[in-house]
Scaffold this motif. Structure first.
Motif, PDB file in Angstrom:
ATOM      1  N   SER A   9       0.838  -1.201   0.000  1.00 23.95           N
ATOM      2  CA  SER A   9       0.000   0.000   0.000  1.00 23.95           C
ATOM      3  C   SER A   9       0.875   1.254   0.000  1.00 23.95           C
ATOM      4  CB  SER A   9      -0.947   0.007   1.201  1.00 23.95           C
ATOM      5  OG  SER A   9      -0.209  -0.104   2.394  1.00 23.95           O
ATOM      6  N   HIS A  10       2.080   1.132   0.564  1.00 32.51           N
ATOM      7  CA  HIS A  10       3.000   2.264   0.603  1.00 32.51           C
ATOM      8  C   HIS A  10       4.423   1.744   0.413  1.00 32.51           C
ATOM      9  CE1 HIS A  10       4.269   6.258   2.771  1.00 32.51           C
ATOM     10  NE2 HIS A  10       4.623   6.214   1.509  1.00 32.51           N
ATOM     11  N   GLN A  11       5.147   2.369  -0.502  1.00 29.79           N
ATOM     12  CA  GLN A  11       6.523   1.973  -0.784  1.00 29.79           C
ATOM     13  C   GLN A  11       7.399   3.223  -0.736  1.00 29.79           C
ATOM     14  OE1 GLN A  11       7.646  -1.312  -2.589  1.00 29.79           O
ATOM     15  NE2 GLN A  11       9.627  -0.528  -1.924  1.00 29.79           N
ATOM     16  N   VAL A  12       8.441   3.139   0.075  1.00 29.55           N
ATOM     17  CA  VAL A  12       9.406   4.228   0.140  1.00 29.55           C
ATOM     18  C   VAL A  12      10.712   3.720  -0.450  1.00 29.55           C
ATOM     19  CG1 VAL A  12      10.639   5.858   1.612  1.00 29.55           C
ATOM     20  CG2 VAL A  12       8.324   5.137   2.230  1.00 29.55           C
ATOM     21  N   SER A  87       7.285  10.078  -7.497  1.00 31.54           N
ATOM     22  CA  SER A  87       6.465   9.994  -6.281  1.00 31.54           C
ATOM     23  C   SER A  87       5.018  10.295  -6.638  1.00 31.54           C
ATOM     24  CB  SER A  87       6.952  10.994  -5.236  1.00 31.54           C
ATOM     25  OG  SER A  87       8.255  10.683  -4.793  1.00 31.54           O
ATOM     26  N   MET A  89       0.680   8.266  -6.357  1.00 30.10           N
ATOM     27  CA  MET A  89      -0.121   7.073  -6.108  1.00 30.10           C
ATOM     28  C   MET A  89      -0.252   6.340  -7.439  1.00 30.10           C
ATOM     29  SD  MET A  89      -1.923   5.546  -3.678  1.00 30.10           S
ATOM     30  CE  MET A  89      -3.039   6.395  -2.586  1.00 30.10           C
ATOM     31  N   THR A 111      -0.924   2.016  -4.740  1.00 33.92           N
ATOM     32  CA  THR A 111       0.334   1.971  -3.989  1.00 33.92           C
ATOM     33  C   THR A 111       0.879   3.387  -3.970  1.00 33.92           C
ATOM     34  OG1 THR A 111       0.928  -0.298  -4.571  1.00 33.92           O
ATOM     35  CG2 THR A 111       2.722   1.190  -3.955  1.00 33.92           C
ATOM     36  N   ARG A 112       1.092   3.902  -2.769  1.00 30.22           N
ATOM     37  CA  ARG A 112       1.689   5.237  -2.672  1.00 30.22           C
ATOM     38  C   ARG A 112       3.205   5.081  -2.703  1.00 30.22           C
ATOM     39  NH1 ARG A 112       0.372  10.000  -2.263  1.00 30.22           N
ATOM     40  NH2 ARG A 112      -1.811   9.611  -1.762  1.00 30.22           N
ATOM     41  N   LEU A 113       3.817   5.583  -3.758  1.00 29.90           N
ATOM     42  CA  LEU A 113       5.265   5.511  -3.918  1.00 29.90           C
ATOM     43  C   LEU A 113       5.883   6.834  -3.509  1.00 29.90           C
ATOM     44  CD1 LEU A 113       7.810   4.025  -4.948  1.00 29.90           C
ATOM     45  CD2 LEU A 113       7.365   5.054  -7.187  1.00 29.90           C
ATOM     46  N   THR A 114       6.819   6.763  -2.585  1.00 24.49           N
ATOM     47  CA  THR A 114       7.559   7.949  -2.153  1.00 24.49           C
ATOM     48  C   THR A 114       9.028   7.733  -2.470  1.00 24.49           C
ATOM     49  OG1 THR A 114       5.992   8.318  -0.342  1.00 24.49           O
ATOM     50  CG2 THR A 114       8.115   9.438  -0.210  1.00 24.49           C
TER      51      THR A 114
ATOM     52  N   GLY B  41      -7.460   9.129  -1.096  1.00 27.41           N
ATOM     53  CA  GLY B  41      -6.591   7.986  -0.855  1.00 27.41           C
ATOM     54  C   GLY B  41      -7.096   6.667  -1.405  1.00 27.41           C
TER      55      GLY B  41
END
Lengths: 116, 113
Positions: A9-12, A87, A89, A111-114, B41
């Motif tokens: 869901s979130h990737q840094v 960066s 979504m 997937t939120r990519l930062t 979101g």
């Protein structure tokens, strides 16, 4: 009701690193898509995929991007060398049969990519 | 190139009133047009599809019209509720050899109780 699932869901990640975003489309769907949405901006088309090949891609989808359907259930987006401007979504979507006027897109929750 | 325009200003209405959102498009003659809802979101969720030979389509409290001469679609929510607060996106399918659906920037709707 069947749904499109995306992981993580979130990737840094650090600038220059490779990332792979994963999606499991709805099982009887044959058309697959990736979109991205930079914070506060619109949903932008990246690529569509059918019959194991790219159907259409946008100007954003350059050589740094690739898609793959490695098996019968997963659909992946790879960014080879991430930049800060990547960066966003990233949304995966699937549909039964576009072009026939009765097959809307079903989206995952992204997937939120930062990129740091 | 094809362009979709939606009112970028947020729409604020009172609960119970009808919300009307506009979608205009240029440089294209779509066979159909779609409307989606997007919550913060989350991914867009399909609401309604209207074909070029349909003037109007309804689903519960939702109504969509499609004027191919004006190149415009209107999206109405009647008896609006605070739970209708979201961003509403207009979308077109482009068939330029492959499959590509493009979205407008969306209109943010706020329904006040």
């Amino acid at each position: 009701e069947p749904e499109v699932t995306q992981t993580p869901s979130h990737q840094v990640t650090q600038m220059g690193q490779e990332v792979i975003l994963r999606c499991v489309p709805i099982s009887n769907h044959l058309y697959f898509y990736w979109y991205r949405q930079i914070l506060g901006q619109k949903v932008e088309f990246l690529v569509s995929f059918y019959n194991n090949e790219i159907s259409e891609k946008s100007e954003i989808f350059d050589d740094q991007f690739s898609v793959e359907r490695p098996d019968g259930s997963n659909f992946t987006l790879k960014i080879r060398s991430t930049k800060l401007e990547d960066s966003a979504m990233y949304f995966c979507a699937s549909s039964e049969a576009p072009g026939q006027g009765n097959s809307p897109l079903h989206f995952g929750n992204g997937t939120r990519l930062t990129v740091t | 190139s094809q362009k979709i325009e939606q009112n970028s200003e947020a729409l604020n209405i009172q609960e119970g009133k009808t919300a009307t959102l506009t979608c205009n498009y240029t440089n294209y003659s779509p066979a159909y047009l779609q409307w989606y809802r997007q919550d913060p979101g989350r991914g867009p969720v399909f609401l309604l599809l209207i074909r070029e030979n349909e003037k109007e389509k309804r689903k519960e409290r939702l109504k969509v019209t499609f004027d191919t001469t004006l190149k415009q679609s209107l999206f109405h929510i009647t008896a609006s509720q605070p739970a209708d607060s979201a961003t509403y996106l207009c979308a077109l399918d482009l068939h330029t050899g492959g499959f590509k659906t493009i979205f407008g920037a969306g209109t943010r709707l706020f329904v006040k109780a």
